[in-house]
Scaffold this active site. Structure first.
Site, short mmCIF file in Angstrom:
data_model
loop_
_atom_site.label_atom_id
_atom_site.label_comp_id
_atom_site.label_asym_id
_atom_site.label_seq_id
_atom_site.Cartn_x
_atom_site.Cartn_y
_atom_site.Cartn_z
N HIS A 162 0.85 -1.20 0.00
CA HIS A 162 0.00 0.00 0.00
C HIS A 162 0.88 1.25 0.00
CE1 HIS A 162 -3.46 2.47 0.94
NE2 HIS A 162 -4.23 1.44 1.09
N GLY A 187 0.40 -5.05 1.83
CA GLY A 187 -0.80 -5.36 1.05
C GLY A 187 -0.50 -6.03 -0.27
N TYR A 206 -5.25 -4.45 9.94
CA TYR A 206 -5.66 -5.05 8.66
C TYR A 206 -7.15 -5.40 8.72
CZ TYR A 206 -4.10 -6.53 4.10
OH TYR A 206 -3.86 -6.60 2.75
O1 YXS Z 1 12.11 8.78 -1.28
P1 YXS Z 1 11.48 8.55 -2.64
O2 YXS Z 1 10.55 9.64 -3.09
O3 YXS Z 1 12.49 8.13 -3.68
O4 YXS Z 1 10.52 7.26 -2.46
C1 YXS Z 1 11.08 6.05 -2.00
C2 YXS Z 1 10.08 5.43 -1.03
O5 YXS Z 1 9.47 6.38 -0.19
C3 YXS Z 1 9.08 4.86 -1.99
N1 YXS Z 1 8.31 3.79 -1.37
C4 YXS Z 1 7.03 3.89 -0.98
N2 YXS Z 1 6.18 4.93 -1.04
C5 YXS Z 1 4.93 4.72 -0.53
N3 YXS Z 1 4.53 3.55 0.00
C6 YXS Z 1 5.36 2.49 0.05
N4 YXS Z 1 4.91 1.34 0.54
C7 YXS Z 1 6.68 2.64 -0.44
N5 YXS Z 1 7.78 1.83 -0.52
C8 YXS Z 1 8.75 2.54 -1.09
O6 YXS Z 1 9.82 4.36 -3.08
C9 YXS Z 1 11.08 5.09 -3.17
C10 YXS Z 1 12.20 4.09 -3.11
O7 YXS Z 1 12.11 3.50 -1.84
P2 YXS Z 1 13.45 3.04 -1.06
O8 YXS Z 1 14.48 4.09 -1.22
O9 YXS Z 1 13.03 2.64 0.29
O10 YXS Z 1 13.87 1.74 -1.93
P3 YXS Z 1 14.79 0.53 -1.44
O11 YXS Z 1 15.06 -0.24 -2.65
O12 YXS Z 1 15.91 1.02 -0.60
O13 YXS Z 1 13.86 -0.32 -0.45
C11 YXS Z 1 12.76 -1.01 -1.00
C12 YXS Z 1 11.82 -1.43 0.17
C13 YXS Z 1 10.55 -2.04 -0.41
C14 YXS Z 1 12.56 -2.45 1.07
C15 YXS Z 1 11.50 -0.16 0.99
O14 YXS Z 1 11.04 0.87 0.13
C16 YXS Z 1 10.43 -0.43 2.02
O15 YXS Z 1 10.69 -1.06 3.06
N6 YXS Z 1 9.18 -0.01 1.66
C17 YXS Z 1 8.03 -0.19 2.61
C18 YXS Z 1 7.59 -1.64 2.63
C19 YXS Z 1 6.36 -1.74 3.53
O16 YXS Z 1 6.49 -1.67 4.76
N7 YXS Z 1 5.19 -1.86 2.93
C20 YXS Z 1 3.90 -1.91 3.68
C21 YXS Z 1 3.08 -0.67 3.26
S1 YXS Z 1 1.60 -0.58 4.20
C22 YXS Z 1 0.64 -1.84 3.59
O17 YXS Z 1 0.96 -2.42 2.57
C23 YXS Z 1 -0.58 -2.26 4.30
C24 YXS Z 1 -1.47 -1.11 4.68
S2 YXS Z 1 -0.15 -3.17 5.74
O18 YXS Z 1 0.78 -2.32 6.46
O19 YXS Z 1 -1.35 -3.38 6.45
O20 YXS Z 1 0.47 -4.36 5.24
#
Ligand code: YXS
Length: 259
Positions: free
Chosen positions: A64, A108, A138
């Site tokens: 998400h 998500g 969730y």
């Molecule tokens: O800083 P910029 O503008 O370049 O943007 C960055 C990140 O902010 C963006 N980005 C995201 N933006 C919004 N929502 C996200 N989920 C998201 N994930 C990433 O993408 C740009 C590059 O990210 P960066 O620098 O972190 O890349 P990386 O290659 O170092 O790391 C990749 C990840 C996926 C390991 C890292 O981005 C990360 O941990 N992302 C969040 C993963 C996460 O926790 N997802 C859960 C989202 S909440 C959800 O899905 C549900 C509501 S729940 O929580 O219930 O499961």
């Protein structure tokens, strides 16, 4: 820029998440395009749809879009939330959707992948179901949806730790269909789609719908549903929920206090 690419190859639709800069985060705009692409594939009467990220993706989808999660006391995963809508689009599509996965899958996006009818991954793939890392309550239909593919012990581990699990473990525990080396992934998945194209489309559509209905049928009284909704509201109204989102935006570890 198109956030989702689509093409028809013979009798197979190929839908590609195309927002690597944001790690294919499931933003409202990306999901609207994804729902549109699925409708186009239905209109094209393909026999199956392959849902993928860009070739060689390090991240299949980061889940998400956290910047779009409400912090104003609103349910972050209500019925009309984009993630909920695309889950229903995949469930109701009359042909199978095959998740072809390279890279890591987060939050998500795990449900997006598990909603697909078949899941093929490379050995490097990991799945991290992360609501508890962000303090997100969730939604109940999403939990039921995940229970279709993931046994409760593994689902509890994924939820309670928010730790990634490997593709090998996901395969061993029946969460996904197969794990193939990355240089064989496209060929393997294409052959699977071709095999589906040889079967009766009416039977496949019927059995997909039968399995959708039967796998959701979990009796719950209205009172129980309302009690769970009240517990969910207590969470999304909490300081911890706002801390989870703020910590992500500030790129730091969350400090949960249980309040
Ligand atoms: O800083 P910029 O503008 O370049 O943007 C960055 C990140 O902010 C963006 N980005 C995201 N933006 C919004 N929502 C996200 N989920 C998201 N994930 C990433 O993408 C740009 C590059 O990210 P960066 O620098 O972190 O890349 P990386 O290659 O170092 O790391 C990749 C990840 C996926 C390991 C890292 O981005 C990360 O941990 N992302 C969040 C993963 C996460 O926790 N997802 C859960 C989202 S909440 C959800 O899905 C549900 C509501 S729940 O929580 O219930 O499961």
């Amino acid at each position: 820029m198109q956030l989702v690419l689509r093409q028809v190859q013979d009798r197979t639709g190929i839908v590609s998440l195309n927002h690597a800069a944001k790690r294919n985060a499931l933003s409202r705009n990306l999901i609207e395009e994804l729902i549109g692409a699925l409708s186009e594939m239905k209109a094209a009467s393909v026999r199956s749809v392959i849902l993928r990220a860009e070739p060689g993706a390090a991240v299949w989808s980061a889940g998400h879009d956290v910047t779009e999660l409400p912090t104003s006391g609103r349910d972050p995963l209500s019925y009309d939330d984009p993630l909920r809508r695309v889950v229903r689009s995949i469930e109701l599509l009359p042909m199978p959707v095959i998740a072809m996965i390279e890279g890591s899958v987060w939050g998500g996006a795990c449900e997006l992948a598990m909603t697909c009818d078949l899941t093929i991954a490379t050995p490097e793939v990991t799945f991290a179901f992360t609501p508890t890392r962000l303090g997100v309550p969730y939604n109940t239909a999403g939990i039921v949806n995940m229970m279709k593919s993931i046994g409760v012990p593994l689902l509890k581990e994924m939820l309670f730790t928010a730790r990634p699990i490997s593709a090998e473990r996901a395969l061993r525990l029946g969460m996904i269909n197969d794990v193939v080396p990355s240089d064989e992934l496209e060929g393997f998945t294409g052959q699977l789609a071709d095999q589906i194209a040889e079967t009766s489309p009416m039977c496949v559509t019927l059995m997909k719908e039968e399995l959708r209905i039967l796998s959701k049928s979990r009796p719950m009284s209205a009172e129980t549903f309302e009690r769970l909704q009240g517990q969910r509201r207590h969470v999304y109204d909490s300081r911890d929920y706002r801390e989870g989102i703020q910590s992500f935006l500030e790129k730091r570890r969350p400090e949960f206090t249980g309040e």
